[in-house]
Design an enzyme around this catalytic site. Structure first.
Site, PDB file in Angstrom:
ATOM      1  N   ASP A  31      25.289 -10.048 -21.673  1.00 28.07           N
ATOM      2  CA  ASP A  31      24.522  -9.123 -22.639  1.00 28.07           C
ATOM      3  C   ASP A  31      23.714  -9.974 -23.657  1.00 28.07           C
ATOM      4  O   ASP A  31      23.719  -9.907 -24.798  1.00 28.07           O
ATOM      5  CB  ASP A  31      25.773  -8.469 -23.453  1.00 28.07           C
ATOM      6  CG  ASP A  31      26.759  -7.707 -23.071  1.00 28.07           C
ATOM      7  OD1 ASP A  31      26.613  -7.124 -21.753  1.00 28.07           O
ATOM      8  OD2 ASP A  31      28.020  -7.908 -23.424  1.00 28.07           O
ATOM      9  N   GLU A 238      24.223   3.054 -22.265  1.00 24.78           N
ATOM     10  CA  GLU A 238      24.646   1.806 -23.301  1.00 24.78           C
ATOM     11  C   GLU A 238      23.371   0.771 -23.371  1.00 24.78           C
ATOM     12  O   GLU A 238      22.558   0.826 -22.725  1.00 24.78           O
ATOM     13  CB  GLU A 238      25.802   0.925 -22.975  1.00 24.78           C
ATOM     14  CG  GLU A 238      26.063   0.391 -21.614  1.00 24.78           C
ATOM     15  CD  GLU A 238      27.249  -0.318 -21.457  1.00 24.78           C
ATOM     16  OE1 GLU A 238      28.305  -0.039 -22.009  1.00 24.78           O
ATOM     17  OE2 GLU A 238      27.355  -0.879 -20.163  1.00 24.78           O
TER      18      GLU A 238
HETATM   19  O1  FUB Z   1      30.160  -6.790 -22.896  1.00 30.46           O
HETATM   20  C1  FUB Z   1      31.038  -5.325 -23.060  1.00 30.46           C
HETATM   21  C2  FUB Z   1      30.073  -4.376 -22.555  1.00 30.46           C
HETATM   22  O2  FUB Z   1      29.895  -4.480 -21.322  1.00 30.46           O
HETATM   23  C3  FUB Z   1      28.805  -4.376 -23.548  1.00 30.46           C
HETATM   24  O3  FUB Z   1      29.013  -3.926 -24.835  1.00 30.46           O
HETATM   25  C4  FUB Z   1      28.008  -3.343 -22.514  1.00 30.46           C
HETATM   26  O4  FUB Z   1      26.812  -3.113 -23.046  1.00 30.46           O
HETATM   27  C5  FUB Z   1      28.476  -3.888 -21.294  1.00 30.46           C
HETATM   28  O5  FUB Z   1      27.656  -4.964 -20.848  1.00 30.46           O
END
Ligand code: FUB
Length: 341
Positions: A31, A238
């Protein structure tokens, strides 16, 4: 040939055909939110660990506990680990799962925005402050009032105003909210219902609070219609990110279960944004998450995959590759491997 041998060969190949190699290999990182501060590149990733929790759709296996900040003198130089910048044990309101963070700069101070779960299992977003972009960061005592869900990303507009974007469905809990209100009865929309959008709020002058009620962002198709919940290849899941290119606001995000990083363009930081296409095709591992950052005169996509861990979804590694804009402002789709898998 035994199944595990086939897998092994596939991963050896993936390393060979990957368009870029991990920026960090002594720990797992994911991320990546990248910024240039004081002429240096700073990357704010999640710090992946093996928490021993098995994979589920709620993302419980992402049991991260702290953040490390990485700095690079230039795009080709080594990524330096500046050590632990913030640990969950130092955040009074948070219990676990320090997921994707971002950082911002204002008046000589640096702000780290991060999601974490409270002891009641609900995600909120916190902020921590430092005099240095590399940290360590001192967290505020409480989460940002009115914050919820995951994946904060902060965009500074040319007029110096900062906007925070957030939200993620499934494990990110966005489906449990409507108009900023939580209800256990709310579910992810389905079929021909409108897909849920990401959330935006302008930040206060001191960067510690929302300066307004958060608003849901509209992502529209080419006919000006809302993207539908069943449009899994294009709807928001997301990993919000906003950057500005030639006067236009580019909102990019992950489609989650279809594993694309795609983008939509608008004329305001609040949207609406019109869907344009795919920036990054699926990577090895379930999740895809990115940031887009200008370094000197070039633009770069920071992203992650699970090739270093041989495909373990919650053990990811950050990478970087150049972005190519076409003359009409569109972004050329990037294939993370030069061979199809
Ligand atoms: O790293 C945990 C979660 O996985 C992140 O918050 C999301 O965007 C995904 O990458």
């Amino acid at each position: 040939m035994a199944e595990e041998n086939i897998e092994k060969i596939k991963f050896e190949e993936i390393d060979k055909f990957a368009i870029s190699q991990p920026l960090v290999s002594h720990i797992y990182t994911a991320d990546p939110s990248a910024h240039v501060f004081n002429g240096k590149i700073y990357i704010y990733p999640s710090h992946d660990i093996d928490s021993g929790i098995p994979f589920n759709d709620n993302g419980d296996h992402f049991g991260m506990e702290d953040y490390h900040v990485f700095s690079m003198d230039s795009i080709n130089s080594q990524a330096i680990d500046n050590g632990v910048a913030l640990h969950v044990d130092d955040v009074a309101w948070a219990e676990k799962q320090m997921w994707a963070p971002d950082a911002a700069h204002k008046n000589g101070k640096y702000y780290l925005y991060f999601p974490a779960k409270r002891s009641n299992g609900i995600f909120q977003i916190g902020v921590a402050v430092s005099d240095s972009p590399a940290g360590p960061f001192k967290p505020e005592k409480e989460a940002i009032k009115g914050s919820y869900s995951i994946d904060p990303a902060v965009f500074e507009d040319e007029d110096g105003k900062h906007y925070i974007y957030f939200g993620g469905i499934w494990g990110g809990q966005l489906q449990k909210y409507r108009d900023n209100k939580y209800d256990t009865d709310y579910e992810e929309p389905f079929g021909t219902n409108r897909a849920l959008g990401p959330i935006v709020a302008r930040l206060s002058d001191d960067m510690l609070e929302f300066d307004e009620e958060p608003k849901e962002i509209k992502i529209l198709d080419e006919n000006g219609k809302d993207l539908l919940a069943s449009d899994n290849d294009r709807r928001f899941f997301e990993a919000s990110w906003v950057h500005k290119y030639k006067g236009k606001y580019y909102f990019s995000y992950s489609t989650g279960d279809t594993h694309f990083i795609c983008y939509a363009i608008g004329d305001s930081p609040y949207g609406p944004f019109v869907y344009q296409g795919i920036i990054l095709n699926p990577v090895v591992g379930w999740t895809s998450h990115h940031s887009i950052c200008r370094v000197d005169n070039d633009w770069y996509l920071f992203y992650h995959d699970s090739s270093l861990s041989k495909g373990i979804t919650h053990l990811r590694s950050i990478k970087v590759t150049k972005i190519n804009y076409l003359p009409d402002g569109s972004i050329e789709t990037i294939n993370p491997y030069s061979k199809e898998y």
